[in-house]
Each structure stands twice: as structure tokens, then as C-alpha cells.
Write an enzyme that holds these catalytic residues in place. Sequence first.
Site, PDB file in Angstrom:
ATOM      1  N   GLU A  99      -0.708 -43.542  60.150  1.00  0.00           N
ATOM      2  CA  GLU A  99       0.270 -43.167  59.188  1.00  0.00           C
ATOM      3  C   GLU A  99       0.840 -41.914  59.585  1.00  0.00           C
ATOM      4  OE1 GLU A  99      -0.371 -46.305  55.564  1.00  0.00           O
ATOM      5  OE2 GLU A  99      -0.897 -44.463  55.174  1.00  0.00           O
ATOM      6  N   CYS A 123     -14.720 -37.643  53.270  1.00  0.00           N
ATOM      7  CA  CYS A 123     -14.601 -36.962  51.947  1.00  0.00           C
ATOM      8  C   CYS A 123     -14.519 -38.026  50.925  1.00  0.00           C
ATOM      9  CB  CYS A 123     -13.519 -36.051  52.183  1.00  0.00           C
ATOM     10  SG  CYS A 123     -13.684 -34.611  53.183  1.00  0.00           S
ATOM     11  N   CYS A 126     -10.706 -38.979  49.404  1.00  0.00           N
ATOM     12  CA  CYS A 126      -9.585 -39.299  50.577  1.00  0.00           C
ATOM     13  C   CYS A 126      -9.667 -40.629  51.007  1.00  0.00           C
ATOM     14  CB  CYS A 126      -9.926 -38.183  51.574  1.00  0.00           C
ATOM     15  SG  CYS A 126      -8.956 -38.421  53.080  1.00  0.00           S
ATOM     16  N   GLY A 166      -7.153 -37.823  59.621  1.00  0.00           N
ATOM     17  CA  GLY A 166      -8.156 -37.078  60.700  1.00  0.00           C
ATOM     18  C   GLY A 166      -8.225 -35.689  60.671  1.00  0.00           C
ATOM     19  N   GLU A 167      -9.306 -35.310  61.183  1.00  0.00           N
ATOM     20  CA  GLU A 167      -9.647 -34.078  61.411  1.00  0.00           C
ATOM     21  C   GLU A 167      -9.336 -33.152  62.568  1.00  0.00           C
ATOM     22  OE1 GLU A 167     -10.715 -31.269  59.311  1.00  0.00           O
ATOM     23  OE2 GLU A 167     -10.951 -30.147  61.208  1.00  0.00           O
ATOM     24  N   SER A 198      -4.463 -28.285  59.217  1.00  0.00           N
ATOM     25  CA  SER A 198      -5.406 -28.293  57.928  1.00  0.00           C
ATOM     26  C   SER A 198      -6.681 -28.711  58.609  1.00  0.00           C
ATOM     27  CB  SER A 198      -4.806 -29.035  56.847  1.00  0.00           C
ATOM     28  OG  SER A 198      -5.675 -29.250  55.763  1.00  0.00           O
ATOM     29  N   SER A 221      -9.446 -26.766  53.814  1.00  0.00           N
ATOM     30  CA  SER A 221      -9.625 -27.354  52.537  1.00  0.00           C
ATOM     31  C   SER A 221     -10.989 -26.986  51.961  1.00  0.00           C
ATOM     32  CB  SER A 221      -9.630 -28.863  52.914  1.00  0.00           C
ATOM     33  OG  SER A 221      -8.727 -29.318  53.491  1.00  0.00           O
ATOM     34  N   HIS A 223     -11.973 -27.035  48.351  1.00  0.00           N
ATOM     35  CA  HIS A 223     -12.324 -28.158  47.211  1.00  0.00           C
ATOM     36  C   HIS A 223     -13.349 -27.752  46.259  1.00  0.00           C
ATOM     37  CE1 HIS A 223      -9.100 -30.230  49.176  1.00  0.00           C
ATOM     38  NE2 HIS A 223      -9.868 -30.779  49.891  1.00  0.00           N
ATOM     39  N   ASN A 297      -4.737 -36.720  44.148  1.00  0.00           N
ATOM     40  CA  ASN A 297      -3.854 -37.979  44.251  1.00  0.00           C
ATOM     41  C   ASN A 297      -4.784 -39.140  44.001  1.00  0.00           C
ATOM     42  OD1 ASN A 297      -1.104 -36.832  44.615  1.00  0.00           O
ATOM     43  ND2 ASN A 297      -2.285 -35.979  46.615  1.00  0.00           N
ATOM     44  N   CYS A 340      -0.936 -36.327  49.768  1.00  0.00           N
ATOM     45  CA  CYS A 340      -2.239 -35.878  50.451  1.00  0.00           C
ATOM     46  C   CYS A 340      -3.312 -36.940  50.078  1.00  0.00           C
ATOM     47  CB  CYS A 340      -2.491 -34.571  50.199  1.00  0.00           C
ATOM     48  SG  CYS A 340      -1.714 -33.106  51.236  1.00  0.00           S
TER      49      CYS A 340
HETATM   50  N1  SAH Z   1      -8.561 -33.455  57.511  1.00  0.00           N
HETATM   51  C1  SAH Z   1      -7.949 -32.569  57.050  1.00  0.00           C
HETATM   52  C2  SAH Z   1      -6.652 -32.683  57.115  1.00  0.00           C
HETATM   53  C3  SAH Z   1      -5.880 -33.708  56.559  1.00  0.00           C
HETATM   54  S1  SAH Z   1      -5.798 -33.960  54.869  1.00  0.00           S
HETATM   55  C4  SAH Z   1      -8.459 -31.722  55.808  1.00  0.00           C
HETATM   56  O1  SAH Z   1      -9.067 -32.057  55.369  1.00  0.00           O
HETATM   57  O2  SAH Z   1      -8.123 -30.705  55.865  1.00  0.00           O
HETATM   58  C5  SAH Z   1      -4.814 -32.881  54.175  1.00  0.00           C
HETATM   59  C6  SAH Z   1      -5.360 -32.273  52.747  1.00  0.00           C
HETATM   60  O3  SAH Z   1      -5.316 -33.339  51.879  1.00  0.00           O
HETATM   61  C7  SAH Z   1      -6.723 -31.707  52.802  1.00  0.00           C
HETATM   62  O4  SAH Z   1      -6.639 -30.592  52.149  1.00  0.00           O
HETATM   63  C8  SAH Z   1      -7.492 -32.691  52.106  1.00  0.00           C
HETATM   64  O5  SAH Z   1      -8.720 -32.272  51.683  1.00  0.00           O
HETATM   65  C9  SAH Z   1      -6.318 -33.037  50.948  1.00  0.00           C
HETATM   66  N2  SAH Z   1      -6.636 -34.472  50.166  1.00  0.00           N
HETATM   67  C10 SAH Z   1      -7.444 -35.442  50.642  1.00  0.00           C
HETATM   68  N3  SAH Z   1      -7.407 -36.367  49.928  1.00  0.00           N
HETATM   69  C11 SAH Z   1      -6.853 -36.077  48.766  1.00  0.00           C
HETATM   70  C12 SAH Z   1      -6.491 -36.404  47.548  1.00  0.00           C
HETATM   71  N4  SAH Z   1      -7.035 -37.736  47.208  1.00  0.00           N
HETATM   72  N5  SAH Z   1      -5.872 -35.749  46.633  1.00  0.00           N
HETATM   73  C13 SAH Z   1      -5.329 -34.448  47.090  1.00  0.00           C
HETATM   74  N6  SAH Z   1      -5.510 -33.965  48.146  1.00  0.00           N
HETATM   75  C14 SAH Z   1      -6.375 -34.570  49.066  1.00  0.00           C
HETATM   76 FE1  SF4 Z   2     -11.983 -35.311  54.627  1.00  0.00          FE
HETATM   77 FE2  SF4 Z   2      -9.572 -34.476  55.781  1.00  0.00          FE
HETATM   78 FE3  SF4 Z   2     -11.066 -36.334  56.997  1.00  0.00          FE
HETATM   79 FE4  SF4 Z   2      -9.974 -36.950  54.668  1.00  0.00          FE
HETATM   80  S1  SF4 Z   2      -8.784 -36.304  56.464  1.00  0.00           S
HETATM   81  S2  SF4 Z   2     -11.713 -37.528  55.303  1.00  0.00           S
HETATM   82  S3  SF4 Z   2     -10.004 -34.781  53.601  1.00  0.00           S
HETATM   83  S4  SF4 Z   2     -11.730 -34.256  56.511  1.00  0.00           S
END
Ligand code: SAH
Ligand code: SF4
Length: 348
Positions: A99, A123, A126, A166-167, A198, A221, A223, A297, A340
Amino acid sequence: MADRAARPGPVDIKSLDRDGLRLAIEEHGAPAYRARQLERQLYARGAVSFGEMTDLPAALREKLSAGHTLDVAQIVSRQISSDGTRKYLVGFPDGVSVECVGLPEGTRLTACFSTQAGCAMGCSFCATGMDGFVRDLTPGEMVDQVRAVAEDFGRRVSNVVAMGQGEPFACYDATLAALRFMNSPDGLGVGARHIVVSTCGLLPGIARFAEEPEQFTLAVSVHSAVQATRDRLMPGVRGMALADLRQALVAYARRSGRRPTLEYALITGVNDTVAEIDALASFCEGLRAHVNLIPANPVAGTAFVAPPAQAAASVARRLSAKGIEASVRRERGADIDAACGQLRRRDG
Ligand code: SAH
Ligand code: SF4
């Protein structure tokens, strides 16, 4: 070794970075400027075949198509939010899809793209993390998502963020190659300062990113600045000491001269308590980072709840009072699960 004499199969032209394109062109005995033309065709123009690249000599086009495949990602489906945000499912030839999101705001159009199908980091808050990992994307698959957004909106993308599935630093080379095509005047021409990556905080990636000559922006990130809370929320980086992450950010700022952004998804009763926010303030001390507070979210299958708007605002005020620059990110595309952390893996 037994296969040494075997002919290598065709190489996906969009798996190559800018140097790779130059080498491919050189191998075919063509001058270097042809690589820039090829890049323009692939990324500025979005060519679907070598045959249509009529600014390249016919002989070169033939050699390219004999040695390379060329695929273009397709929009499989699209959802439009009441606030104008659009979420796309983009598919690749092997059936994998990811997506990506387009966020219009005045003259700006931001594209949020995925760097992997799924994510191995797991995470707990997520949607992507809950679905597991499928595969890394190629540079072309990343750039094509941004192209798809531009094409669908009928205007150029002004900002890009690697904040989809993805990371990015788990597939560092492909991500950097994609950022360079997005930044290049022969690619999408997006200013480096308008390109944000990110990461969940992979230290080798942060160290490498500090050395990149472009003014790309780093977002990390965090958190939670309490080790036990962070380990629980982000199992993929469990065992990474917050002190080491902080040190990596200090080194990044010193080396690159750029200020990182810290992302902090606010989750009621988990990381929004006074003790948690004070730990975050200590973590930020001296970093000169900007803290982006993202009210968590909702994700199906999790019990996490975001604090109400006033509570999020009061967290921002508490940080500001301690000299930490902080703001609450406005939610976009909530009605289509495009915010996000809400992007999921879809098969087929
Ligand atoms: N993997 C990377 C980038 C993608 S996620 C990372 O984790 O940084 C982009 C951002 O959205 C990150 O800061 C992530 O932690 C945050 N995120 C993931 N799930 C979320 C949620 N349910 N509500 C708010 N932010 C969230
Ligand atoms: Fe964690 Fe970012 Fe991967 Fe979601 S996309 S699992 S927030 S590292």
C-alpha cells in the site's frame, strides 16, 4: 560453481541503482549520457518498454531488452478519504502488493511509500508488523509507488516519506537507490529536504545515513524512552539500548549537521504517563530533535487506544515547557485506514 558457464538470466532494470544503470550502459558500449536518458525514460517518463525509448539508438534498445526485464507497478485498487487522502494497493509482477498513500495539502502533494512488503519488526501497535514479512522491494518498485500517486493526482509529488510498510534500513541499499531516483533531476526531481526516511532505529543504518551527501531527513521511531516499554512495543529492536540509540542520534546530528525528527505514537496508559513523557524529555535533552506526537491510530486486533486531543496537546506542552520542540501530527485518511501504521499486507 557448476553453473559458471550458464548464461545469467535477464536483470530487472529497475533493481539497479544509478551507478548500476551507468554500468549497464557502459557494458553495451554506449556513452555515459545515455544512462541519464535511460533514467529519464524509466522514472521521469515511466516507460513501459525499451522499444518506446526512441531517444536511445535502436541498437542500444535492442541490447537493453535482450539483457533486462522492465516492469511497471500497477494500481490494483484505490480508496479516497473524505479529507482527500488516497490510499492505493500497488501490485508487482510476482503477485506481491503493497500500500502507498497520497496526501494533498494546498500546493503540496506528499506520497507515503512502502520499502518492503510486510515487515519483520513486529511492532505491537502496527498493522504491517502484525502481518509479518514477505520481501524487500526493489528501487523501481519504491519509485513506481510515488509515480503512481503523481499520475493519479495528475500533478507532481512535492514531498515523499518512507513511512509505508516495511523498515527502510532493513533494505538500506534499495531504499537509498530509490531516494536518489526520487531526488534526481532525471528522475522525479523531489528536493532532498522534502524526502523523509523513517526507521525503527537500526543503528548501522543511522550511521550510514549520516554519511550520505544529500540533505535527506531522518525520522526515528522512539515510542518510549523507557527501555522495558520500548522493548515490549517494538520487539524487533528489543535489546537495543536506548542509550545507544541516543548516542547514534548525537553522532548523526554532529556528522550530518541535520536535525532528526523523533516519532512517538501516543498510546493511552502505555507511553503517555508523566513518567514516560519525562523520560522522553530526558532522552531528547541536547539532541535538538523535533518530536512528532502521533495519536496511535486504531488497528484491528490491538487494544491500544489514543489519548484524546486535549491530552495529546498537553503532552506537547509538557515537552515544550522542558525546551523540547514538539507537535501533534494531524490524522489523515482515517476513514480509509490510510494513517500511519494502518497499512496492511494484501495478497494477490
Ligand atoms: N518502519 C518504519 C517506517 C514505517 S511506519 C518505522 O517504524 O519508523 C511510519 C511511522 O508510523 C512509524 O513511526 C511507526 O512507528 C508509526 N506507526 C506504526 N503504527 C502506528 C499506529 N498504529 N499509530 C500511529 N503510528 C504508528
Ligand atoms: Fe514497526 Fe515500522 Fe515495521 Fe510497523 S513498519 S512493524 S512500525 S518497524
